[in-house]
Scaffold this motif. Structure first.
Motif, PDB file in Angstrom:
ATOM      1  N   THR A 132      20.385  32.859  23.391  1.00  0.00           N
ATOM      2  CA  THR A 132      19.581  31.634  23.394  1.00  0.00           C
ATOM      3  C   THR A 132      19.310  31.110  21.984  1.00  0.00           C
ATOM      4  O   THR A 132      18.789  31.849  21.136  1.00  0.00           O
ATOM      5  CB  THR A 132      18.230  31.909  24.082  1.00  0.00           C
ATOM      6  N   PRO A 133      19.664  29.869  21.706  1.00  0.00           N
ATOM      7  CA  PRO A 133      19.380  29.280  20.395  1.00  0.00           C
ATOM      8  C   PRO A 133      17.892  29.346  20.069  1.00  0.00           C
ATOM      9  O   PRO A 133      17.039  29.058  20.914  1.00  0.00           O
ATOM     10  CB  PRO A 133      19.841  27.827  20.554  1.00  0.00           C
ATOM     11  N   GLY A 134      17.586  29.760  18.842  1.00  0.00           N
ATOM     12  CA  GLY A 134      16.190  29.840  18.421  1.00  0.00           C
ATOM     13  C   GLY A 134      15.511  31.136  18.780  1.00  0.00           C
ATOM     14  O   GLY A 134      14.404  31.422  18.305  1.00  0.00           O
ATOM     15  N   LEU A 135      16.139  31.948  19.626  1.00  0.00           N
ATOM     16  CA  LEU A 135      15.567  33.242  20.022  1.00  0.00           C
ATOM     17  C   LEU A 135      16.586  34.353  19.739  1.00  0.00           C
ATOM     18  O   LEU A 135      16.615  34.932  18.671  1.00  0.00           O
ATOM     19  CB  LEU A 135      15.167  33.221  21.500  1.00  0.00           C
ATOM     20  N   GLY A 136      17.446  34.604  20.711  1.00  0.00           N
ATOM     21  CA  GLY A 136      18.418  35.684  20.577  1.00  0.00           C
ATOM     22  C   GLY A 136      19.501  35.432  19.555  1.00  0.00           C
ATOM     23  O   GLY A 136      20.155  36.374  19.086  1.00  0.00           O
ATOM     24  N   ASP A 137      19.715  34.171  19.173  1.00  0.00           N
ATOM     25  CA  ASP A 137      20.803  33.889  18.234  1.00  0.00           C
ATOM     26  C   ASP A 137      20.472  34.326  16.807  1.00  0.00           C
ATOM     27  O   ASP A 137      21.284  34.155  15.894  1.00  0.00           O
ATOM     28  CB  ASP A 137      21.199  32.424  18.275  1.00  0.00           C
ATOM     29  N   LYS A 138      19.300  34.921  16.595  1.00  0.00           N
ATOM     30  CA  LYS A 138      18.958  35.445  15.271  1.00  0.00           C
ATOM     31  C   LYS A 138      19.796  36.668  14.898  1.00  0.00           C
ATOM     32  O   LYS A 138      19.727  37.141  13.761  1.00  0.00           O
ATOM     33  CB  LYS A 138      17.467  35.792  15.206  1.00  0.00           C
ATOM     34  N   ILE A 139      20.587  37.167  15.836  1.00  0.00           N
ATOM     35  CA  ILE A 139      21.518  38.249  15.507  1.00  0.00           C
ATOM     36  C   ILE A 139      22.673  37.733  14.654  1.00  0.00           C
ATOM     37  O   ILE A 139      23.404  38.519  14.038  1.00  0.00           O
ATOM     38  CB  ILE A 139      22.078  38.913  16.785  1.00  0.00           C
ATOM     39  N   ASP A 140      22.865  36.411  14.624  1.00  0.00           N
ATOM     40  CA  ASP A 140      23.918  35.788  13.825  1.00  0.00           C
ATOM     41  C   ASP A 140      23.419  35.645  12.392  1.00  0.00           C
ATOM     42  O   ASP A 140      22.357  35.071  12.143  1.00  0.00           O
ATOM     43  CB  ASP A 140      24.240  34.410  14.416  1.00  0.00           C
ATOM     44  N   VAL A 141      24.188  36.187  11.436  1.00  0.00           N
ATOM     45  CA  VAL A 141      23.763  36.164  10.036  1.00  0.00           C
ATOM     46  C   VAL A 141      23.592  34.746   9.516  1.00  0.00           C
ATOM     47  O   VAL A 141      22.874  34.516   8.533  1.00  0.00           O
ATOM     48  CB  VAL A 141      24.778  36.946   9.162  1.00  0.00           C
ATOM     49  N   LYS A 142      24.212  33.762  10.173  1.00  0.00           N
ATOM     50  CA  LYS A 142      24.046  32.371   9.760  1.00  0.00           C
ATOM     51  C   LYS A 142      22.671  31.829  10.157  1.00  0.00           C
ATOM     52  O   LYS A 142      22.231  30.804   9.637  1.00  0.00           O
ATOM     53  CB  LYS A 142      25.142  31.505  10.386  1.00  0.00           C
ATOM     54  N   LYS A 143      22.028  32.514  11.089  1.00  0.00           N
ATOM     55  CA  LYS A 143      20.720  32.068  11.570  1.00  0.00           C
ATOM     56  C   LYS A 143      19.564  32.864  10.980  1.00  0.00           C
ATOM     57  O   LYS A 143      18.455  32.351  10.822  1.00  0.00           O
ATOM     58  CB  LYS A 143      20.668  32.183  13.102  1.00  0.00           C
ATOM     59  N   ASP A 144      19.819  34.139  10.679  1.00  0.00           N
ATOM     60  CA  ASP A 144      18.747  35.031  10.244  1.00  0.00           C
ATOM     61  C   ASP A 144      19.371  36.239   9.550  1.00  0.00           C
ATOM     62  O   ASP A 144      20.552  36.546   9.769  1.00  0.00           O
ATOM     63  CB  ASP A 144      17.923  35.469  11.463  1.00  0.00           C
ATOM     64  N   ASP A 145      18.586  36.929   8.734  1.00  0.00           N
ATOM     65  CA  ASP A 145      19.114  38.106   8.035  1.00  0.00           C
ATOM     66  C   ASP A 145      18.824  39.416   8.777  1.00  0.00           C
ATOM     67  O   ASP A 145      19.000  40.504   8.228  1.00  0.00           O
ATOM     68  CB  ASP A 145      18.568  38.172   6.610  1.00  0.00           C
ATOM     69  N   TRP A 146      18.410  39.327  10.042  1.00  0.00           N
ATOM     70  CA  TRP A 146      18.068  40.520  10.820  1.00  0.00           C
ATOM     71  C   TRP A 146      19.211  41.533  10.849  1.00  0.00           C
ATOM     72  O   TRP A 146      18.996  42.735  10.715  1.00  0.00           O
ATOM     73  CB  TRP A 146      17.697  40.099  12.251  1.00  0.00           C
TER      74      TRP A 146
END
Length: 211
Positions: A132-146
């Motif tokens: 889900t964009p804005g939630l689960g997509d934070k696994i993508d390094v382009k979205k977040d550094d998690w």
């Protein structure tokens, strides 16, 4: 009448010649485009691998030094996948595995997992997902550094009991409003480390035997 026939023949020949030229141009364009697409895909893969294993840490042709793995339950794969091996002067440095987390919130999550020969994680990158964009997509390094937190970890660091998200008593952060996605990634990364520990030598030995 003869002039008309000659004109018709001439027009027919010109149309035929035009068709041949046009077909040839289309075929050449398609071939060149296909080759460019392949080269772009090859470069994207190499860039992804180098994001995990810096190029100055190996000196072999990593895209050619591969091993084809059959579908492997421990890696979550349902079709054959390639393992890319990094070597320095023929000494094994690291392997990059294709790993699938089958239990993401919105479906499977495909990752590249780089593991040094010592068993330490070089890093993890998600290369395909439907979270889900804005939630689960934070696994993508382009979205977040998690996803960067995996670098340098191993099966002993943290201890096995801590290879979970914090909600389950582990050390890895979950996302606000989204626990399933990071839980799936953490579990898949841990399983890939366990698989590597069991099969490390054979992952690197095959190419040496073939040589």
């Amino acid at each position: 009448m003869k002039d008309l026939q000659k004109h018709i023949v001439r027009v027919g020949l010109l149309l035929g010649l035009f068709a041949i030229v046009a077909t040839t141009l289309v075929a050449l364009t398609e071939q060149n485009t296909r080759e460019q697409i392949k080269e772009n895909q090859r470069q994207a893969l190499l860039d992804g691998i180098n994001a995990l294993i810096p190029h100055d840490e190996y000196n072999n042709a990593i895209l050619q030094d591969t091993l084809l793995l059959p579908p492997t339950q421990a890696l979550g794969t349902e079709e054959p996948t390639l393992v890319y091996r990094a070597r320095m002067d023929d000494e094994p440095i690291a392997a990059v595995l294709t790993v699938i987390a089958p239990d993401g919130y919105s479906g499977t999550i495909k990752m590249l997992v780089g593991i040094y020969y010592s068993g330490k994680l070089a890093g993890v990158r998600v290369i395909d997902h439907k979270e889900t964009p804005g939630l689960g997509d934070k696994i993508d390094v382009k979205k977040d550094d998690w996803i960067l937190q995996f670098e340098g970890l191993s099966l002993g660091n943290p201890p096995a009991s801590k290879w979970r998200v914090k909600k389950d008593g582990g050390q890895f952060d979950q996302f606000t409003g989204a626990t399933i996605t990071p839980r799936a990634v953490v579990g898949a990364v841990k399983q890939s480390l366990e698989y590597f520990r069991k099969h490390r030598d054979e992952l690197f030995a095959v190419a040496e035997e073939e040589e």
